[in-house]
Design a protein around this motif. Sequence first.
Motif, PDB file in Angstrom:
ATOM      1  N   THR A   1     -13.238  -7.314 -12.036  1.00 24.34           N
ATOM      2  CA  THR A   1     -11.906  -6.687 -12.067  1.00 24.34           C
ATOM      3  C   THR A   1     -10.841  -7.777 -11.987  1.00 24.34           C
ATOM      4  O   THR A   1     -10.978  -8.711 -11.204  1.00 24.34           O
ATOM      5  N   LYS A   2      -9.793  -7.609 -12.802  1.00 22.89           N
ATOM      6  CA  LYS A   2      -8.669  -8.541 -12.651  1.00 22.89           C
ATOM      7  C   LYS A   2      -7.665  -7.879 -11.698  1.00 22.89           C
ATOM      8  O   LYS A   2      -7.034  -6.875 -12.058  1.00 22.89           O
ATOM      9  N   TRP A   3      -7.600  -8.377 -10.485  1.00 22.39           N
ATOM     10  CA  TRP A   3      -6.778  -7.725  -9.460  1.00 22.39           C
ATOM     11  C   TRP A   3      -5.328  -8.198  -9.531  1.00 22.39           C
ATOM     12  O   TRP A   3      -5.069  -9.394  -9.679  1.00 22.39           O
ATOM     13  N   ILE A   4      -4.418  -7.252  -9.417  1.00 23.10           N
ATOM     14  CA  ILE A   4      -2.988  -7.557  -9.326  1.00 23.10           C
ATOM     15  C   ILE A   4      -2.553  -7.127  -7.933  1.00 23.10           C
ATOM     16  O   ILE A   4      -2.717  -5.962  -7.564  1.00 23.10           O
TER      17      ILE A   4
ATOM     18  N   ALA B   1      -6.466  -4.045 -12.069  1.00 21.66           N
ATOM     19  CA  ALA B   1      -6.308  -3.040 -11.014  1.00 21.66           C
ATOM     20  C   ALA B   1      -5.320  -3.507  -9.955  1.00 21.66           C
ATOM     21  O   ALA B   1      -5.287  -4.683  -9.592  1.00 21.66           O
ATOM     22  N   LEU B   2      -4.549  -2.546  -9.475  1.00 25.52           N
ATOM     23  CA  LEU B   2      -3.547  -2.822  -8.442  1.00 25.52           C
ATOM     24  C   LEU B   2      -4.208  -2.733  -7.069  1.00 25.52           C
ATOM     25  O   LEU B   2      -4.980  -1.801  -6.823  1.00 25.52           O
ATOM     26  N   ALA B   3      -3.937  -3.683  -6.196  1.00 28.96           N
ATOM     27  CA  ALA B   3      -4.479  -3.595  -4.826  1.00 28.96           C
ATOM     28  C   ALA B   3      -3.415  -4.007  -3.833  1.00 28.96           C
ATOM     29  O   ALA B   3      -2.676  -4.962  -4.057  1.00 28.96           O
ATOM     30  N   ARG B   4      -3.371  -3.238  -2.727  1.00 31.45           N
ATOM     31  CA  ARG B   4      -2.365  -3.548  -1.709  1.00 31.45           C
ATOM     32  C   ARG B   4      -2.853  -4.609  -0.742  1.00 31.45           C
ATOM     33  O   ARG B   4      -2.061  -5.254  -0.082  1.00 31.45           O
ATOM     34  N   SER B   5      -4.180  -4.727  -0.628  1.00 28.85           N
ATOM     35  CA  SER B   5      -4.678  -5.721   0.326  1.00 28.85           C
ATOM     36  C   SER B   5      -5.705  -6.630  -0.343  1.00 28.85           C
ATOM     37  O   SER B   5      -6.512  -6.181  -1.161  1.00 28.85           O
TER      38      SER B   5
ATOM     39  N   VAL C   1      -7.652  -1.674 -19.643  1.00 25.46           N
ATOM     40  CA  VAL C   1      -7.196  -0.525 -18.851  1.00 25.46           C
ATOM     41  C   VAL C   1      -6.490  -1.018 -17.592  1.00 25.46           C
ATOM     42  O   VAL C   1      -7.036  -1.834 -16.848  1.00 25.46           O
ATOM     43  N   SER C   2      -5.283  -0.521 -17.367  1.00 31.29           N
ATOM     44  CA  SER C   2      -4.596  -0.755 -16.084  1.00 31.29           C
ATOM     45  C   SER C   2      -4.927   0.414 -15.181  1.00 31.29           C
ATOM     46  O   SER C   2      -4.720   1.572 -15.566  1.00 31.29           O
ATOM     47  N   LEU C   3      -5.407   0.104 -14.001  1.00 34.54           N
ATOM     48  CA  LEU C   3      -5.871   1.166 -13.093  1.00 34.54           C
ATOM     49  C   LEU C   3      -5.166   1.056 -11.745  1.00 34.54           C
ATOM     50  O   LEU C   3      -5.116  -0.033 -11.157  1.00 34.54           O
ATOM     51  N   THR C   4      -4.654   2.164 -11.253  1.00 31.17           N
ATOM     52  CA  THR C   4      -4.144   2.201  -9.876  1.00 31.17           C
ATOM     53  C   THR C   4      -5.120   3.017  -9.028  1.00 31.17           C
ATOM     54  O   THR C   4      -5.907   3.801  -9.568  1.00 31.17           O
ATOM     55  N   GLY C   5      -5.062   2.818  -7.726  1.00 34.34           N
ATOM     56  CA  GLY C   5      -5.946   3.580  -6.831  1.00 34.34           C
ATOM     57  C   GLY C   5      -7.381   3.068  -6.861  1.00 34.34           C
ATOM     58  O   GLY C   5      -8.289   3.723  -6.345  1.00 34.34           O
TER      59      GLY C   5
END
Length: 305
Positions: A45-48, A32-36, A6-10
Amino acid sequence: MSARVVSLTGATGFIGSVLRERLITRGVEVRALARSRSAMTADGTKWISGTLEDEQALAELTRGADTVIHCAGKVRGRNARDFDEVNVQGSKRLMEAARMSGSCERFLLISSLAARYPTLSWYAASKFEGECQVREAAGTIPVCIFRPTAVYGPGDRELRPVFEWLLRGWLVTPGKGDSLLSFLHVDDLVSAVMQWLDAPVMQSQTFELCDGQAQGYDWASLASIATDIRNAPVRHAVVPAKVLKGIARANLVLSRFTRQAPMLTPGKVNELMHPDWTCSNARISAVLGWEPQILLGQALRNHLY
Ligand SMILES: NC(=O)c1ccc[n+]([C@@H]2O[C@H](COP(=O)([O-])OP(=O)(O)OC[C@H]3O[C@@H](n4cnc5c(N)ncnc54)[C@H](OP(=O)(O)O)[C@@H]3O)[C@@H](O)[C@H]2O)c1
């Protein structure tokens, strides 16, 4: 069908954090997308690293994922453009990345009940337009849109102060306070997402979600819930609509200097004064078999907020 990747934003926000934890607990691989960097928890979680403005990050986020859950969103802004950039352009960009990945079998957009009334506020307009753009960019990918009403629960910063004041014995209402409201506990919203994940891939559709309280809540019923819990009366303070609108306009002027997005804007006042925020779970219950478990009164009594 159960998701594998699953690709997750927010995933660093209020709703997305709860969602991310539940997915990890279920053993799903979460990108998951993370800005910081400081938001990147070490929980599997695999953070992008990146934003909804960054096409390369979105390509990396969606590569190889069979499911995309788009929960990122702008909930406060200083002008229409602030909301548009994230809720419309960002959503469209994410869908385009999902389509380009060639692996995405379905896409869930966490929109908002506000999208029902796009003329109310910049936020509502951007959520509605975001839905349209995502559907348009989807090609053959089935899009499911959740339109939850006001969501509360641990980690929420918007509704928590209202409930805290209420349980201290103060109900502060905008204007006469004759609106009908609805609420949804974040755990119930996340359960609905899990049921969508477990269901076979379905045609594109839109569902509204609330806690199932028939006829919603008027402010008097909130006062009565709090009176029961406190075993003491609740005092009612009315902030006249004109005063609220004045503060909201002043906030916008101030935000030009502070560059901070205020919580109370003229659009937010329109949302607060809207007469009817009730909705029905009938469609989502019929299709996914989802039923919310937590009524607001229970949540307030058991400190689940
Ligand atoms: N809370 C509610 O009552 C409610 C009700 C209905 C619908 N919704 C919708 O549910 C979604 C989540 O709401 P929430 O209450 O959890 O909001 P939130 O706590 O403010 O979280 C917003 C999330 O979106 C991310 N984000 C914002 N702009 C981004 C950008 N340009 N690029 C990448 N990520 C970005 C934030 O990242 P950072 O952590 O880096 O800021 C955060 O992870 C939103 O789409 C909202 O419209 C919320």
